[in-house]
Design a protein around this motif. Structure first.
Motif, PDB file in Angstrom:
ATOM      1  N   LYS A   1       0.836  -1.203   0.000  1.00  0.00           N
ATOM      2  CA  LYS A   1       0.000   0.000   0.000  1.00  0.00           C
ATOM      3  C   LYS A   1       0.875   1.258   0.000  1.00  0.00           C
ATOM      4  O   LYS A   1       0.579   2.246  -0.680  1.00  0.00           O
TER       5      LYS A   1
ATOM      6  N   SER B   1       1.067   4.129  -2.827  1.00  0.00           N
ATOM      7  CA  SER B   1       0.924   5.536  -2.437  1.00  0.00           C
ATOM      8  C   SER B   1       2.091   6.357  -2.986  1.00  0.00           C
ATOM      9  O   SER B   1       1.910   7.492  -3.447  1.00  0.00           O
TER      10      SER B   1
ATOM     11  N   HIS C   1       1.594   7.032  -6.704  1.00  0.00           N
ATOM     12  CA  HIS C   1       0.668   8.135  -6.956  1.00  0.00           C
ATOM     13  C   HIS C   1       1.338   9.488  -6.700  1.00  0.00           C
ATOM     14  O   HIS C   1       1.106  10.454  -7.432  1.00  0.00           O
ATOM     15  N   ARG C   2       2.166   9.538  -5.647  1.00  0.00           N
ATOM     16  CA  ARG C   2       2.868  10.797  -5.352  1.00  0.00           C
ATOM     17  C   ARG C   2       3.843  11.144  -6.477  1.00  0.00           C
ATOM     18  O   ARG C   2       3.943  12.298  -6.890  1.00  0.00           O
TER      19      ARG C   2
END
Length: 514
Positions: free
Chosen positions: A279, A283, A286-287
């Motif tokens: 996860k 994340s 996406h950043r």
């Protein structure tokens, strides 16, 4: 003060945006040159500034023009159709201020442009004047009205070097506002203190403009430096992104493999930790995607030209006599007047020569005669670029049809590729050449010569319609040409960088300069 606010001009035919949200302020003493590749809308913008309604037939505009008490004068790129049939006297009589001037004032103005004092009263039709004489006549009529803003569209076209020096002095010493378009880099370097650059990017789908309050050479240097810094920054960021993405991919792959192979006993404890780590990796992805959207873009700029002249077999042996021409008397095309006497010219091997001289000296007439002789020869492959491109182009044809000599799809695809590299849009390659700009027509002629693999070029003012941003590329292409060049030009950079021999056209023949 002359001010333009939030101006957007759009072509009615193809809805192409010429300038978008353009704003610029010109103050007393500003000498601004407008540059950009051919077809970018420079002349349209200049026409709108002079008279917004004048572009209504082919373009629509929104924006504001503030001129206050300024008196605007506009020099068109070509003599207006309504003035072509007028005599010289009728042309000047259309300017009310002409009759307010004393004879000594008219004589002084004529002398500044190296014209005879009685020129104002001539009965010769304007359309029969040489190109340079037409420019001089128009400039003289503009100056009679004592304007405060000069809007000059290619004033350097077709004028001799002596008059170019006068034009430089006029622009440089003008106390008011000058906005001019020119392809003469020496004029721009010596006279302009401000640059307005119009660009069409992404195959003319995106317009961009720059207003720089600095001389042209400084602008060009800072532009190149900024582009190089941006390019280097963009390349570094993309290199770092590649390393980062590869590292993240390996972490994600290891976590995924470990999850796939976790045992039943480890499922609760280790599995929970691995899912948590996955996860975190997602994340992080996406950043990074958000950060990548803010990456430095590769710089966008218009490319001018990329083919070359003179391929295999285009070289001329040093000892070969390419041309030997002599005539006792050289007449005007209508044979009513003697231009010069005792003309003799010999050209050998891969010489690159230029013929200079005052307007009306007969340079174009001589070059046309030489071209007729050379184009008929079978031992050479000659190409001719006249001042009037219509002499060599079928203006009712589109570029692809004109350049295609085989009718084969493979050949037409190659031609479209070349034209695309020359910044022709899909619409322009299928448009009649009569609708193209002067620079675009010049590109078609040069491309024709490249495809024909000519080894002798006869060029009448070859650089006159190429932008200052691409002028250096054109000059290098011609300097590297392995064949022979016989040319006329007033472009001092072209003469210095390309030509090994220069002759001056005089009433008594050709005089060697160097």
């Amino acid at each position: 003060m002359l001010q333009i606010k939030n101006l957007t001009i759009t072509h009615k035919k193809d809805l192409r945006v010429i300038v978008e949200d353009f704003s610029c302020t010109l103050n007393e003493g500003d000498k601004a040159v407008m540059i950009g590749e051919e077809g970018n809308g420079k002349s349209t913008l200049l026409r709108w500034i002079f008279a917004p309604e004048s572009i209504g037939g082919y373009a629509q505009a929104t924006g504001e023009r503030i001129i206050g008490r300024e008196r605007l004068a506009w020099l068109p790129q070509e003599l207006l159709e309504t003035d072509r049939q007028k005599t010289v006297y009728e042309f000047f009589s259309a300017q009310e201020a002409f009759f307010d001037k004393e004879p000594w004032e008219l004589n002084r103005l004529a002398a500044r442009l190296h014209m005879p004092p009685d020129f104002f009263y001539g009965e010769q039709p304007m359309e029969t004047l040489s190109g340079g004489e037409k420019v001089k006549a128009q400039m003289m009529r503009l100056l009679l009205a004592e304007p405060t803003v000069l809007l000059l569209d290619e004033p350097s076209n077709d004028i001799d070097i002596e008059t170019l020096v006068w034009l430089e002095e006029l622009v440089r010493d003008w106390k008011h506002i000058v906005l001019f378009i020119s392809h003469d880099e020496t004029l721009i370097e010596n006279a302009a203190n401000m640059v307005v650059c119009l660009e069409q990017l992404r195959r003319k789908r995106v317009s961009r403009y720059t207003v720089a309050h600095m001389p042209f050479l400084q602008y060009k240097k800072e532009r190149e430096s900024a582009f190089e810094n941006q390019r280097r920054q963009a390349q570094n960021e993309r290199r770092e992104k590649k390393i980062r993405d590869e590292k993240l991919r390996r972490i994600e792959q290891r976590v995924a493999n470990r999850l796939d192979n976790v045992s039943r006993a480890e499922r609760d404890s280790v599995g929970r930790l691995l899912k948590k780590k996955m996860k975190a990796v997602k994340s992080m992805e996406h950043r990074f995607e958000r950060e990548d959207a803010e990456m430095t873009r590769m710089p966008e700029e218009e490319t001018a030209i990329y083919f070359r002249l003179g391929k295999d077999g285009a070289a001329i042996p040093a000892g070969k006599t390419v041309l030997e021409y002599g005539t006792g008397v050289l007449y005007t095309p209508d044979r009513k007047r003697v231009i010069a006497r005792n003309i003799f010219l010999r050209v050998r091997g891969p010489e690159k020569i230029c013929i200079i001289g005052r307007n009306g000296a007969g340079k174009t007439t001589l070059l046309r005669i030489l071209s007729e002789e050379l184009l008929c020869r079978t031992d050479i492959r000659a190409g001719y670029m006249p001042q009037d491109y219509g002499e060599r182009l079928a203006l009712d044809m589109c570029p692809v049809d004109f350049l295609d000599s085989t009718g084969e799809e493979k050949e037409r695809t190659k031609i479209r590729t070349f034209l695309g590299a020359l910044q022709f849009t899909a619409d322009e390659v299928n448009r009649p050449m009569a609708e193209l700009s002067g620079g675009q027509k010049a590109k078609v002629l040069l491309l024709k010569m490249s495809l024909d693999n000519v080894n002798v070029l006869v060029l009448d003012e070859p650089t006159r319609n190429f932008s200052p941003m691409s002028g250096g590329i054109i000059r290098k292409m011609l300097a590297d040409f392995p064949g022979t060049i016989i040319s006329t030009s007033h472009d001092r950079k072209y003469i210095g960088e390309v030509c090994g021999k220069v002759y001056e056209m005089t009433p008594e023949g050709l005089r060697a300069i160097f």
